[in-house]
Design an enzyme around this catalytic site. Structure first.
Site, short mmCIF file in Angstrom:
data_model
loop_
_atom_site.label_atom_id
_atom_site.label_comp_id
_atom_site.label_asym_id
_atom_site.label_seq_id
_atom_site.Cartn_x
_atom_site.Cartn_y
_atom_site.Cartn_z
N GLU A 1 -10.55 -4.94 1.20
CA GLU A 1 -9.10 -4.80 1.46
C GLU A 1 -8.73 -5.37 2.83
OE1 GLU A 1 -6.55 -1.30 0.06
OE2 GLU A 1 -6.78 -0.85 2.21
N HIS B 1 0.85 -1.20 0.00
CA HIS B 1 0.00 0.00 0.00
C HIS B 1 0.88 1.25 0.00
CE1 HIS B 1 -2.95 2.93 1.33
NE2 HIS B 1 -3.91 2.03 1.19
C1 GAL Z 1 -6.42 4.97 1.80
C2 GAL Z 1 -7.02 4.42 0.53
C3 GAL Z 1 -8.12 3.43 0.88
C4 GAL Z 1 -7.59 2.37 1.85
C5 GAL Z 1 -6.98 3.05 3.05
C6 GAL Z 1 -6.42 2.05 4.06
O1 GAL Z 1 -5.30 5.77 1.48
O2 GAL Z 1 -7.59 5.47 -0.23
O3 GAL Z 1 -8.61 2.82 -0.29
O4 GAL Z 1 -6.63 1.60 1.20
O5 GAL Z 1 -5.95 3.95 2.65
O6 GAL Z 1 -6.07 2.72 5.24
#
Ligand code: GAL
Length: 227
Positions: free
Chosen positions: A181, A114
């Site tokens: 997710e 991520h």
């Molecule tokens: C954000 C993202 C989300 C999710 C989240 C997890 O930045 O836009 O889709 O992944 O982080 O904390």
């Protein structure tokens, strides 16, 4: 030459994004391989969009967050259509290929770090009642739900497990904090990915990361997109 499916869910406003995504994938996504686009949509796609094969499966649009939460259910439900594929990859429709994505991504179970939580525990589900819950002492790192994949058997067996867990949570009136997710992260915490891709493959638009962008997660107006 391998048969590789790129799975896209594009109902309502995500349709517009998917048109551009497909054209960017034509250029950058495994150009040497036999790629088919598997589109799950409630719209008609133009016949001349791409020279690659498009397999369109009509699905209904459901209100937020069902289109994201239901993705693994959809893949499991229609698993027969992937029978000639060697590998499957899923990509959020509101992403764009901007750099070469090649054979380095081919592996049995592929996860993408991520961009906001690279190499850290990120934001796992902390509600012990959810099947996405990951205990604090369970080793993990946080992966992005927007790009993942694997060999057909491994990917579909993950999809089946996530779909079952998401359904069970729903029957207990639980939606995990980051939807699908969260469940995917639970799965990867206990079923180690065989390939971990850097945030190059889920590079937030306007983010300034020490990686080259290969797949960009576009900024969007969430309110607008969810209608
Ligand atoms: C954000 C993202 C989300 C999710 C989240 C997890 O930045 O836009 O889709 O992944 O982080 O904390």
């Amino acid at each position: 030459m391998l048969n590789i499916g790129l799975l896209l869910i594009a109902t309502n406003r995500y349709y517009e994004y998917a048109l551009d995504l497909i054209q960017s994938a034509d250029t950058y996504f495994l150009p040497q391989h036999n790629v088919s686009y598997f589109l799950f949509t409630n719209r008609e796609f133009p016949a001349n969009l791409t020279n690659r094969k498009i397999v369109c499966t009509p699905i209904e649009h459901k209100p937020w967050p069902w289109m994201t939460l239901g993705r693994y259910h959809i893949f499991s439900q229609y698993k027969q259509i992937f029978k000639d594929m060697n590998y499957l990859f899923y990509c959020d429709a509101d992403m764009r290929f901007v750099g070469d994505v090649g054979e380095e991504i081919l592996s049995d179970l592929v996860a993408t770090q991520h961009p906001g939580y690279c190499g850290t525990r990120g934001t796992p589900e902390t509600n012990i009642a959810s099947l996405a819950y990951i205990p604090p002492d369970q080793p993990m790192q946080y992966f992005a739900g927007g790009f993942n994949g694997g060999s057909v058997d491994h990917y579909l067996s993950m999809a089946q497990k996530l779909s079952t867990n998401i359904d069970k949570d729903y029957h207990n009136h639980i939606i995990a904090i980051w939807h699908d997710e969260s469940h995917m992260n639970k799965y990867f915490a206990y079923n180690a990915p065989t390939k971990i891709l850097s945030p190059s493959y889920c590079y937030g638009e306007n983010m300034n990361l020490p990686y080259s962008a290969k797949i960009i997660a576009l900024n969007k107006n969430h309110q607008y997109m969810r209608t």
